[in-house]
Design a protein around this motif. Structure first.
Motif, PDB file in Angstrom:
ATOM      1  N   ASP A   1       0.658  -1.210   0.348  1.00 11.25           N
ATOM      2  CA  ASP A   1      -0.363   0.112  -0.132  1.00 11.25           C
ATOM      3  C   ASP A   1       1.192   1.712  -0.400  1.00 11.25           C
TER       4      ASP A   1
ATOM      5  N   HIS B   1       3.159  -5.975   6.430  1.00 11.78           N
ATOM      6  CA  HIS B   1       2.815  -4.710   7.762  1.00 11.78           C
ATOM      7  C   HIS B   1       4.015  -4.205   8.365  1.00 11.78           C
TER       8      HIS B   1
ATOM      9  N   GLU C   1      -5.268   2.186   1.531  1.00  7.41           N
ATOM     10  CA  GLU C   1      -5.715   1.376   2.458  1.00  7.41           C
ATOM     11  C   GLU C   1      -6.164   1.962   3.716  1.00  7.41           C
ATOM     12  N   GLU C   2      -5.164   3.903   4.169  1.00  5.85           N
ATOM     13  CA  GLU C   2      -6.062   3.490   5.369  1.00  5.85           C
ATOM     14  C   GLU C   2      -7.687   4.756   4.681  1.00  5.85           C
TER      15      GLU C   2
ATOM     16  N   CYS D   1       2.386   4.861   9.322  1.00  3.07           N
ATOM     17  CA  CYS D   1       2.193   3.727   9.559  1.00  3.07           C
ATOM     18  C   CYS D   1       3.317   2.898   8.497  1.00  3.07           C
TER      19      CYS D   1
ATOM     20  N   HIS E   1       3.619   2.487   5.202  1.00  5.91           N
ATOM     21  CA  HIS E   1       3.422   2.465   3.731  1.00  5.91           C
ATOM     22  C   HIS E   1       4.318   2.985   3.050  1.00  5.91           C
TER      23      HIS E   1
END
Ligand code: NI
Length: 387
Positions: free
Chosen positions: A76, A162, A135-136, A101, A103
């Motif tokens: 992502d 992730h 993705e968020e 996050c 990504h």
């Protein structure tokens, strides 16, 4: 096949530079134009022609092999609406937008796998690289699948990952079966009758009714679902009222509902609505209720997770491959996992300095994780082709 592990070390500085470039220029969901362009130019330089503008800002690329199966790797690309608080040279240059996050790291890791795999070509199978937007939220996986990314050639299995600072860099976490939660949303309006704060008997107090609704909703997890199943009902916002001496006629509640099991999830709208309607009614109030389905739960395929685990053991050693529990967080990789066998693993990125969790304004990760992730992905793809 040539011994490829040294290639990862060779590419690591490039991966770190790519990650930092993306980190400096974070982009929110469906606005990942600059990130997509960087991905496309990196793939082009590897001799892998990218296909850009898939479902908006998504990028795909196919490293065609000699016959054999097709396996996909997904990253992502989007950032979060957070003001970065790290004072690092590669800190975000965009106010209130940050890769909090990791990504940026997912993109670099998957590009690392593409670099190594392109050097090993021709491969006994085809690899499809999928870089997805948003993705968020609102979610790029589903529109990419609808745009046909799992077809031509047909993808038979997919890997995703992730970063997590909950595991030290060098390790990965593996989870079988239920891995991430379904993420649904509830919107509730409790409707009373306004009045003077001194004369409650002439009004219907929406705040008192709403308070009871909030408290009663907590009995869903504690009283209405098998205690061995996982459910979270969180009311994240509550808004209503005008002044200290005015009885509110309306209160708005906004919440999230997380479940791992789809059967438990299916029962949620009715259970929640029953409490909202009847508790409101008990206080003479009316209500409006909306249940919005979000991402489904993510379920890792048993066999593919087994393959990933044994590949990881081979690539980074038994001690560095650990079991990882399911999370009540959401992940729209779930849509890919509903379409084809999939496995999603946790890439350890914690260190003495990198301790903050994802979505924190001081989130940062140990960049050696990029090489570890690429190593595990390459090994898993090669092993998949051998099965
Ligand atoms: Ni994330």
């Amino acid at each position: 096949m040539m011994h490829w592990h040294p290639l990862v070390d060779e590419f690591l500085p490039t991966l770190i530079a790519l990650r930092r470039q993306i980190h400096r220029h974070p982009e929110l969901g469906f606005q990942e134009h600059r990130t997509a362009a960087l991905i496309a130019s990196t793939l082009t330089a590897l001799g892998i022609s990218p296909c850009s503008g898939v479902a908006g800002t998504g990028v795909t690329a196919v490293l065609a092999g000699q016959a054999g199966p097709t396996v996909a790797i997904r990253a992502d690309m989007d950032a979060l609406p957070i003001q970065e608080q790290n004072a690092v040279p590669y800190a975000s240059t965009v106010p209130n937008v940050m890769h909090a996050c990791g990504h940026d790291g997912h993109v670099a890791t998957v590009l690392g796998a593409a670099m190594v795999l392109s050097k090993l070509a021709p491969l006994p199978g085809t690899v499809k690289f999928i870089f997805q937007p948003a993705e968020e939220g609102p979610g790029g996986a589903r529109p990419m699948i609808e745009a046909g990314v799992l077809q031509h050639p047909a993808v038979e299995a997919i890997f995703g990952l992730h970063l997590t600072n909950a595991l030290p860099v060098g390790r990965i976490g593996v989870c079988y079966g239920q891995t991430c939660a379904a993420t649904d949303e509830i919107k509730i309006t409790v409707l009373g009758k306004g009045g003077h704060g001194a004369h409650p008997h002439q009004a219907v107090d929406a705040i008192v009714a709403a308070a009871q609704v909030v408290a009663s909703l907590q009995t869903i997890a504690s009283r209405q679902v098998d205690p061995l199943e996982s459910v979270v009902v969180t009311i994240g916002t509550i808004a209503g009222g005008y002044a200290n001496n005015v009885i509110a006629d309306k209160v708005e509640l906004h919440g999230t509902v997380r479940t791992l099991n789809e059967a438990v999830r299916a029962a949620m709208p009715e259970k929640i609505e029953r409490i909202v309607r009847n508790v409101s009614a008990a206080y003479g109030a009316d209500c409006r209720f909306e249940y919005l389905h979000g991402y489904p739960s993510l379920v890792n395929d048993q066999a593919l997770t087994g393959l990933l685990e044994s590949s990881a053991v081979k690539a980074i050693g038994r001690d560095n491959v650990v079991p990882y529990p399911p999370s009540m967080g959401g992940e729209d990789f779930a849509y890919f996992a509903r379409a084809v066998p999939a496995t999603f693993f946790r890439l350890g990125s914690g260190s003495a300095i990198c301790t903050h969790p994802g979505h924190h304004p001081r989130f940062d990760f140990a960049e050696e994780a990029l090489g570890v992730g690429a190593t595990v992905l390459v090994q898993a793809v090669l092993d998949y082709f051998r099965v």
